[in-house]
Enzyme design. Structure first.
Site: not given
Ligand code: APR
Length: 252
Positions: A101, A104, A119, A130, A156, A194
């Site tokens: 997702q 970077d 994403h 265009c 454009c 995530t």
């Molecule tokens: N190791 C493991 N997990 C981690 C770490 C780490 N070092 N740091 C943070 N996390 C976890 C957090 O606890 C959280 O559950 O990663 C997760 C990040 O969640 P989000 O900030 O919601 O990011 P993500 O799930 O990628 O968001 C999904 O939402 O805003 C949109 O398009 C954007 O791609 C993104 C999508």
């Protein structure tokens, strides 16, 4: 006594079709904030004002201010041991693909090859007027971010949009099809960093689970997925837990 990480390493080592779904959490140890944690990007930028396609249409200059920040963070970041561990699993022919997702590019910089950018990608730009598309060679996103001036279409003159997927946009057809196909044939899924709250990405592990795949989640805290989908939850920073998995596989 068999621990969860022992079980996870054994399942991963023996998987015939292992895939990974990654989110912003895998990149926090590279210095890139995630979105929903206490220090996340959505604490600084209201997603309703900066993260939707409607917001971009209404005020592209404003949204580009957030995008410049994101580009700067990504440009100064390097892959961390979590990215490297997934790249090693691919080189060991254990991990078949990463569905990320993230925008970077750190999985690619860590050496991962089969990466599906669910994403999109911030370094590729498109003109919503265009239809002209600009790749890495045409316009360097780092230079654009340094200048802090939103890029314009050379045909454009309209302000360009990066091919990242905003709320309200659909997932690129190719990424969606490849991801669904990978999930349908997976026998194990690593879900790394995530919050699993944004669909359709968050539905990918469930597609795999419908086909009896084992869901192994790596996160510093429990998520909704932990409660209804995860089979093995490995709590901790992915920059530590993923390399530990690789270490155990190599020493087995
Ligand atoms: N190791 C493991 N997990 C981690 C770490 C780490 N070092 N740091 C943070 N996390 C976890 C957090 O606890 C959280 O559950 O990663 C997760 C990040 O969640 P989000 O900030 O919601 O990011 P993500 O799930 O990628 O968001 C999904 O939402 O805003 C949109 O398009 C954007 O791609 C993104 C999508």
């Amino acid at each position: 006594m068999i621990t969860d990480i022992d079980r996870a390493a054994e399942i991963i080592h023996n998987a015939k079709s292992l895939i990974a779904l990654t989110g912003a959490g895998i990149s926090t140890e590279s210095g890139i904030p995630d979105f929903r944690s206490a220090e996340g990007l959505w604490q600084k930028y209201d997603p309703a004002e900066y993260g939707t396609i409607q917001a971009f249409h209404a005020n592209p200059e404003k949204v580009w201010r957030m995008l410049f920040d994101m580009v700067d963070l990504a440009r100064n970041a390097r892959p961390n041991p979590g990215h490297t561990a997934l790249s090693e699993l691919e080189k060991m022919n254990i991990l078949k693909c990463i569905i990320t997702q993230n925008i970077d590019n750190l999985h690619q910089e860590a050496g991962s090859v089969n990466v599906i950018e669910y994403h999109g990608n911030v370094s590729r730009l498109e003109c919503l007027q265009c239809g002209t598309r600009y790749g890495d060679g045409d316009m360097d996103i780092g230079t654009i971010a340094s200048g802090r001036v939103p890029p314009r279409c050379t045909r454009c003159g309209v302000i360009l949009k990066p091919t990242v997927i905003f709320f309200g946009e659909t997932i690129p057809r190719d990424a969606m099809d490849r991801s669904n196909s990978a999930a349908q044939s997976a026998d194990a899924v690593l879900v790394v960093g995530t919050s699993a709250v944004v669909y359709p990405a968050a539905g990918i592990p469930l597609i795999a689970k419908q086909n009896r795949a084992v869901i192994i989640e790596f996160n510093i805290e429990a998520t909704d997925l932990t409660r209804y989908g995860t089979d093995i939850f490995i709590q901790g920073k992915s920059g530590t837990t993923l390399p530990e998995i690789v270490r155990r596989i190599k020493s087995s």
